[in-house]
Motif scaffolding. Structure first.
Motif, PDB file in Angstrom:
ATOM      1  N   UNK A   1       0.669  -1.676   0.363  1.00  9.64           N
ATOM      2  CA  UNK A   1       0.067  -0.155  -0.050  1.00  9.64           C
ATOM      3  C   UNK A   1       0.804   1.507  -0.272  1.00  9.64           C
ATOM      4  N   UNK A   2       0.546   2.608  -0.511  1.00 12.82           N
ATOM      5  CA  UNK A   2       1.202   3.777  -0.678  1.00 12.82           C
ATOM      6  C   UNK A   2       0.253   4.433  -0.727  1.00 12.82           C
ATOM      7  N   UNK A   3       0.076   5.545   0.353  1.00 13.31           N
ATOM      8  CA  UNK A   3      -0.620   6.751  -0.036  1.00 13.31           C
ATOM      9  C   UNK A   3      -0.967   8.723   0.658  1.00 13.31           C
ATOM     10  N   UNK A   4      -0.820   8.577   0.697  1.00 15.40           N
ATOM     11  CA  UNK A   4      -1.183   9.874   1.563  1.00 15.40           C
ATOM     12  C   UNK A   4      -1.328   9.565   3.331  1.00 15.40           C
ATOM     13  N   UNK A   5      -0.849  10.125   4.385  1.00 12.32           N
ATOM     14  CA  UNK A   5      -1.398   9.354   5.902  1.00 12.32           C
ATOM     15  C   UNK A   5      -1.290  10.429   6.183  1.00 12.32           C
ATOM     16  N   UNK A   6      -2.246  10.484   7.285  1.00 13.08           N
ATOM     17  CA  UNK A   6      -2.170  11.819   8.691  1.00 13.08           C
ATOM     18  C   UNK A   6      -1.692  10.601   9.607  1.00 13.08           C
ATOM     19  N   UNK A   7      -1.214  11.197  11.065  1.00  7.44           N
ATOM     20  CA  UNK A   7      -0.482  10.611  12.790  1.00  7.44           C
ATOM     21  C   UNK A   7      -1.779   9.542  13.219  1.00  7.44           C
ATOM     22  N   UNK A   8      -2.897  10.617  13.053  1.00  6.09           N
ATOM     23  CA  UNK A   8      -4.472   9.621  13.316  1.00  6.09           C
ATOM     24  C   UNK A   8      -4.816   8.791  12.775  1.00  6.09           C
ATOM     25  N   UNK A   9      -4.290   8.573  10.939  1.00  2.00           N
ATOM     26  CA  UNK A   9      -4.824   7.591  10.262  1.00  2.00           C
ATOM     27  C   UNK A   9      -3.794   6.514  10.310  1.00  2.00           C
ATOM     28  N   UNK A  10      -2.524   6.406  10.647  1.00  4.42           N
ATOM     29  CA  UNK A  10      -1.311   5.761  10.772  1.00  4.42           C
ATOM     30  C   UNK A  10      -1.879   4.375  11.652  1.00  4.42           C
ATOM     31  N   UNK A  11      -2.753   4.501  12.417  1.00  3.02           N
ATOM     32  CA  UNK A  11      -2.517   2.615  12.672  1.00  3.02           C
ATOM     33  C   UNK A  11      -3.835   2.398  11.776  1.00  3.02           C
ATOM     34  N   UNK A  12      -4.589   2.691  10.953  1.00  4.97           N
ATOM     35  CA  UNK A  12      -5.047   1.909  10.649  1.00  4.97           C
ATOM     36  C   UNK A  12      -5.009   1.456   9.240  1.00  4.97           C
ATOM     37  N   UNK A  13      -3.615   1.467   9.347  1.00  3.90           N
ATOM     38  CA  UNK A  13      -2.782   0.768   8.068  1.00  3.90           C
ATOM     39  C   UNK A  13      -1.988  -0.063   8.329  1.00  3.90           C
ATOM     40  N   UNK A  14      -1.713  -0.412   9.734  1.00  7.83           N
ATOM     41  CA  UNK A  14      -1.362  -1.301  10.311  1.00  7.83           C
ATOM     42  C   UNK A  14      -2.074  -2.931  10.369  1.00  7.83           C
ATOM     43  N   UNK A  15      -1.867  -3.538   9.955  1.00  7.23           N
ATOM     44  CA  UNK A  15      -2.674  -4.940  10.020  1.00  7.23           C
ATOM     45  C   UNK A  15      -2.538  -5.802  11.452  1.00  7.23           C
ATOM     46  N   UNK A  16      -3.296  -6.265  12.156  1.00  6.45           N
ATOM     47  CA  UNK A  16      -3.753  -7.087  13.238  1.00  6.45           C
ATOM     48  C   UNK A  16      -3.268  -8.187  13.043  1.00  6.45           C
ATOM     49  N   UNK A  17      -3.310  -8.845  11.927  1.00  7.03           N
ATOM     50  CA  UNK A  17      -2.937 -10.439  12.190  1.00  7.03           C
ATOM     51  C   UNK A  17      -1.319 -11.081  11.189  1.00  7.03           C
ATOM     52  N   UNK A  18      -0.901  -9.947  10.554  1.00  9.49           N
ATOM     53  CA  UNK A  18      -0.095 -10.463   9.560  1.00  9.49           C
ATOM     54  C   UNK A  18       1.473  -8.884   9.643  1.00  9.49           C
ATOM     55  N   UNK A  19       2.657  -9.977   9.829  1.00  8.12           N
ATOM     56  CA  UNK A  19       3.858  -8.412   9.773  1.00  8.12           C
ATOM     57  C   UNK A  19       3.281  -7.556   8.736  1.00  8.12           C
ATOM     58  N   UNK A  20       4.263  -5.849   8.548  1.00  7.69           N
ATOM     59  CA  UNK A  20       4.639  -5.869   7.364  1.00  7.69           C
ATOM     60  C   UNK A  20       5.457  -4.829   8.036  1.00  7.69           C
ATOM     61  N   UNK A  21       6.326  -4.111   6.904  1.00 10.13           N
ATOM     62  CA  UNK A  21       7.552  -2.865   6.741  1.00 10.13           C
ATOM     63  C   UNK A  21       6.537  -1.860   6.262  1.00 10.13           C
ATOM     64  N   UNK A  22       6.416  -0.820   7.061  1.00  7.45           N
ATOM     65  CA  UNK A  22       6.252   0.835   7.126  1.00  7.45           C
ATOM     66  C   UNK A  22       7.023   1.824   7.259  1.00  7.45           C
ATOM     67  N   UNK A  23       7.151   2.431   5.731  1.00  9.56           N
ATOM     68  CA  UNK A  23       8.323   3.781   5.602  1.00  9.56           C
ATOM     69  C   UNK A  23       6.970   4.777   5.807  1.00  9.56           C
ATOM     70  N   UNK A  24       7.174   5.686   7.006  1.00 12.68           N
ATOM     71  CA  UNK A  24       6.814   6.871   7.206  1.00 12.68           C
ATOM     72  C   UNK A  24       6.664   7.851   6.795  1.00 12.68           C
ATOM     73  N   UNK A  25       6.319   9.544   6.623  1.00  9.04           N
ATOM     74  CA  UNK A  25       7.362  10.169   6.785  1.00  9.04           C
ATOM     75  C   UNK A  25       6.426  11.289   8.226  1.00  9.04           C
ATOM     76  N   UNK A  26       7.128  11.649   8.465  1.00  6.06           N
ATOM     77  CA  UNK A  26       6.289  11.911   9.709  1.00  6.06           C
ATOM     78  C   UNK A  26       6.613  13.717   9.281  1.00  6.06           C
ATOM     79  N   UNK A  27       5.766  14.867   9.389  1.00  5.59           N
ATOM     80  CA  UNK A  27       6.254  16.190   9.665  1.00  5.59           C
ATOM     81  C   UNK A  27       5.686  16.603  10.370  1.00  5.59           C
ATOM     82  N   UNK A  28       6.055  17.444  11.156  1.00  2.00           N
ATOM     83  CA  UNK A  28       6.407  17.748  12.324  1.00  2.00           C
ATOM     84  C   UNK A  28       6.609  19.114  12.836  1.00  2.00           C
ATOM     85  N   UNK A  29       6.736  19.478  14.031  1.00  3.92           N
ATOM     86  CA  UNK A  29       7.991  20.781  14.844  1.00  3.92           C
ATOM     87  C   UNK A  29       8.331  20.730  16.025  1.00  3.92           C
TER      88      UNK A  29
END
Length: 354
Positions: A223-251
């Motif tokens: 999967x690949x899409x623009x994601x906010x921090x708030x919606x990031x947990x929804x991108x993580x499967x609950x029954x399968x392992x995954x690798x995630x690259x996320x650009x965390x924009x913050x101050x």
């Protein structure tokens, strides 16, 4: 020490045992002997003559001897001979689930006596069963497989065994041994995954998820899409392992930052041992490959087992750990209040007095 019931065999049963085991004309004649407990004695209940091999005779002789709710003992002659020169026998102890508790206890307590009456030297093996299937030839083969199977491994031993199989690591340690280091397993990254990772580097997307194709041994785009921090947990499967690259924009401290995070999600023991070991082994080579070939450097590597952990506060603490701005210095204890009095002179014992 097992509890004994005091039950013994009748003379008729002992004489029949002797006939079954003796040489001469009767040698090898009898294949099966059924013994029951009646009136608190061990009695001959049934017997069967050999017709074919011990496997050919098995189901034909043994299964008809079994009763649905009645325990019994069966001695079954094999075709092999022991060191004593005579035929070897199997001791089958049958105790059906639906038998009365008293009957079960009686037969269990008399088992040692039964083997002693027959002669333990000629008993090759003991088989216990609670249903007719356990006493069948197929059940005996399962018993042999269970006996020869290795002891069950713990979870940690299973994982270590899998590592050895996959890596071929020499685990024998000697003074002259040069130990090989496990660096991981490198699977090739598919072209769609490389394309999205390149887009993440160029700022076109801020989130890319990868998965392992275990059959083809490749790393694929999940999967690949623009994601906010708030919606990031929804991108993580609950029954399968995954690798995630996320650009965390913050101050942070007034400075705007874009930090690339590598998140390895492994939902505990919901996954197979093979999946856990492969994802763990492929992690380091993947990071090395994305850094060298694509130019993505993760400022922080995070491992989680639940996507709910990925809150903004959690990510901030991972990237910018809080430091103690003030450290209290050691306070030297003060002396006693008030001024100290004048020093006293102590006169020695040999000083002349005035």
């Amino acid at each position: 020490m097992s509890h004994q019931t005091g039950i013994v065999a009748t003379d008729e049963l002992r004489n029949f045992f002797a006939t079954c085991k003796e040489g001469g004309a009767n040698e090898g004649r009898y294949r099966a002997v059924k013994v029951s407990i009646e009136n608190e004695t061990l009695v001959l209940s049934d017997s069967g003559l050999a017709d074919g091999s011990f496997e050919e005779d098995w189901d034909t002789l043994i299964l008809p001897m079994l009763e649905e709710k009645q325990p019994c003992y069966i001695f079954y002659r094999m075709d092999s001979r022991g060191s004593h020169g005579g035929f070897e026998w199997l001791f089958l102890a049958y105790s059906p689930d639906f038998a009365h508790i008293r009957e079960k206890m009686l037969y269990a307590g008399t088992r040692a006596t039964m083997k002693k009456e027959f002669g333990q030297a000629q008993i090759k093996e003991e088989v216990f069963g609670t249903v007719a299937e356990d006493m069948s030839l197929a059940g005996y083969h399962k018993h042999l497989q269970a006996q020869s199977a290795p002891a069950p491994l713990t979870e940690a031993e299973e994982e270590l065994k899998y590592i050895k199989q996959q890596e071929g690591v020499n685990t024998h340690v000697h003074v002259d041994t040069r130990q090989q280091t496990v660096k991981g397993i490198q699977f090739p990254i598919s072209q769609p995954a490389i394309t999205k990772l390149q887009q993440l580097k160029d700022g076109q997307v801020n989130y890319v998820r990868l998965e392992l194709d275990i059959v083809n041994e490749t790393i694929e785009l999940s999967g690949a899409e623009d994601t906010t921090v708030q919606s990031l947990p929804q991108r993580v499967p609950t029954d399968q392992p995954r690798y995630h690259f996320f650009v965390f924009k913050h101050t942070h401290e007034g400075d705007y930052q874009e930090s690339v995070l590598f998140i390895y999600s492994m939902p505990g023991y919901k996954c197979s041992i093979k999946e856990r070991m492969l994802y763990s082994s492929c992690k380091a080579p993947l990071l090395e490959q994305t850094e060298q070939d694509i130019g993505i450097t993760a400022v922080k590597k995070i491992e989680i087992d639940d996507g709910a952990e990925l809150t903004e506060e959690f990510l901030m603490d991972e990237i910018h750990p809080k430091k103690n701005a003030y450290r209290e210095k050691f306070a030297r204890p003060q002396g006693p209040a008030g001024k100290r009095g004048p020093r006293r002179m102590i006169r020695g014992s040999n000083t002349p007095s005035s």
